[in-house]
Design a protein around this motif. Structure first.
Motif, mmCIF file in Angstrom:
data_model
loop_
_atom_site.group_PDB
_atom_site.id
_atom_site.type_symbol
_atom_site.label_atom_id
_atom_site.label_comp_id
_atom_site.label_asym_id
_atom_site.label_seq_id
_atom_site.Cartn_x
_atom_site.Cartn_y
_atom_site.Cartn_z
ATOM 1 N N ALA A 32 -22.359 -16.303 22.123
ATOM 2 C CA ALA A 32 -21.443 -15.431 21.380
ATOM 3 C C ALA A 32 -20.157 -15.191 22.162
ATOM 4 N N THR A 157 -17.266 -18.617 7.503
ATOM 5 C CA THR A 157 -18.138 -18.628 8.669
ATOM 6 C C THR A 157 -18.687 -20.021 8.938
ATOM 7 N N ILE A 205 -14.512 -10.182 17.964
ATOM 8 C CA ILE A 205 -15.936 -9.881 18.029
ATOM 9 C C ILE A 205 -16.687 -11.077 18.607
ATOM 10 N N LEU A 207 -19.287 -13.626 18.590
ATOM 11 C CA LEU A 207 -20.230 -14.163 17.609
ATOM 12 C C LEU A 207 -20.539 -15.613 17.943
ATOM 13 N N MET A 357 -20.767 -6.296 16.074
ATOM 14 C CA MET A 357 -21.311 -6.957 14.891
ATOM 15 C C MET A 357 -21.705 -5.954 13.814
#
Length: 386
Positions: A32, A157, A205, A207, A357
């Motif tokens: 991540a 995504t 963020i 991820l 998240m």
């Protein structure tokens, strides 16, 4: 409505613990932080047969439902290994192909996707439309029995590691249809086709899946790429949007439990002034309250999944589950962080990385205000607010 799990459902729910023996939260955090797709973990999930949970056995899946998909996501979240790629592929895209796809989609693409040989992403969001999908401008203009797709989609995504994308486009312009929900068509688009480019959307963020903007410039599509009926795609979109809310609610519940388990462990071991800090109500009560809210949200999530699996209207429960679980997840991570004090912000704890998240999931893919507006209008009968 029975929330007691059978043996198969229990095994699915507990699979996250088995997976975490090889691919744990440390593995997830490492990927991540780098924005690196966790290929080894994804391949393991594929090998173990969990990508096709919602796909009929004849197309390479397990023939199960939304309940099992949510249990899988909640179970992996319990161990701090959440995967958004499971949301957009196995939950949102593949079941659409199983229900509404062509023979090619069902007999060729689905078995390959269930094996993990190919991956799917999902594209509906546009910068100029946001939550108002009626205003999307991506068009697939019909030319004989073929289509020319042009436009752009954003916040897609894992597009960079996907082979196909389920794209929602207009085949009839908004000003040419009788109802604003008419004129939508879904396409399974091969991302290797000429005329497709992508640009990374840089978000702050951590991820394991990156976000992308996709640009379509006269991409040639044929009737074999159509999923469902031309101009009637909006009616089947809810078969993707409610599951999206359900599975993300399950994810939030799992992350919340993961954080609280870490918080309880620390509060039980950390001694200050001669006793464990967990003995103090100021530490204990916030986590107890968060735990209660997580468990209530989990029950609503399972109710929504049960309704969906049994062909019942699930919009009410799906929106309540999404709202409740995102709020509970944020509360749980925050309470666990507070219990840790300064150590909660160290890399070794592996806790703070969960906060961005769950905070994201208060806003995306549908923000809490729209969930509340749905509940206020559609469920409680109040006037439309937008």
């Amino acid at each position: 409505m029975n929330f007691n799990l059978n043996d198969e459902q229990r095994q699915i729910y507990e699979y996250g613990g088995q997976l975490a023996q090889s691919y744990d939260n440390v593995y997830w955090r490492d990927h991540a932080k780098r924005g690196a797709f966790p290929s080894e973990m994804f391949d393991k999930i594929a090998k173990d047969g969990f990508l096709g949970i919602m796909i009929p056995e004849e197309y390479g899946g397990s023939g199960l439902g939304m309940t099992e998909m949510a249990l899988f996501m909640e179970g992996t979240g319990n161990h701090g290994i959440p995967l958004l790629s499971i949301v957009i592929g196995p939950c949102m895209s593949l079941p659409q192909l199983a229900r509404n796809g062509s023979d090619f989609h069902k007999n060729e693409l689905l078995p390959a996707a269930c094996r993990g040989d190919i991956k799917f992403c999902f594209a509906i969001t546009e910068a100029g439309a946001g939550s108002n999908s009626m205003k999307m401008t991506t068009m697939a203009k019909q030319k004989g029995n073929r289509f020319s797709l042009s436009g752009e989609k954003t916040f897609i995504t894992a597009a960079d590691v996907s082979d196909y994308c389920l794209v929602v486009a207009r085949t009839s312009a908004l000003d040419k249809v009788a109802k604003k929900t008419d004129g939508f068509t879904l396409f399974a688009v091969d991302l290797k086709k000429k005329g497709i480019e992508m640009q990374r959307v840089r978000i702050s963020i951590p991820l394991t899946e990156e976000q992308w903007t996709l640009y379509f410039d006269d991409v040639d599509l044929g009737p074999e790429d159509v999923v469902g009926e031309i101009d009637n795609g909006f009616s089947i979109l809810f078969d993707t949007l409610n599951p999206e809310r359900i599975i993300l609610a399950a994810l939030c519940c799992g992350i919340g439990r993961f954080a609280l388990n870490r918080g309880v462990e620390y509060a039980s071991e950390r001694n200050v002034f001669g006793q464990p800090i967990g003995a103090h109500q100021g530490v204990q009560h916030p986590m107890a309250k968060a735990y209660t809210n997580i468990e209530m949200a989990s029950l609503m999530c399972r109710r929504a999944a049960w309704e969906f699996d049994n062909g019942l209207p699930s919009g009410e429960s799906s929106n309540m589950a999404k709202y409740a679980a995102a709020e509970a997840g944020i509360e749980a991570v925050d309470a666990a962080l507070q219990a840790h004090g300064g150590s909660g912000f160290t890399e070794d704890t592996g806790l703070y990385e969960m906060y961005p998240m769950v905070r994201l999931l208060r806003t995306a893919p549908v923000n809490r205000e729209l969930c509340l507006s749905y509940i206020g209008q559609k469920v409680m009968g109040m006037p439309r607010s937008y």
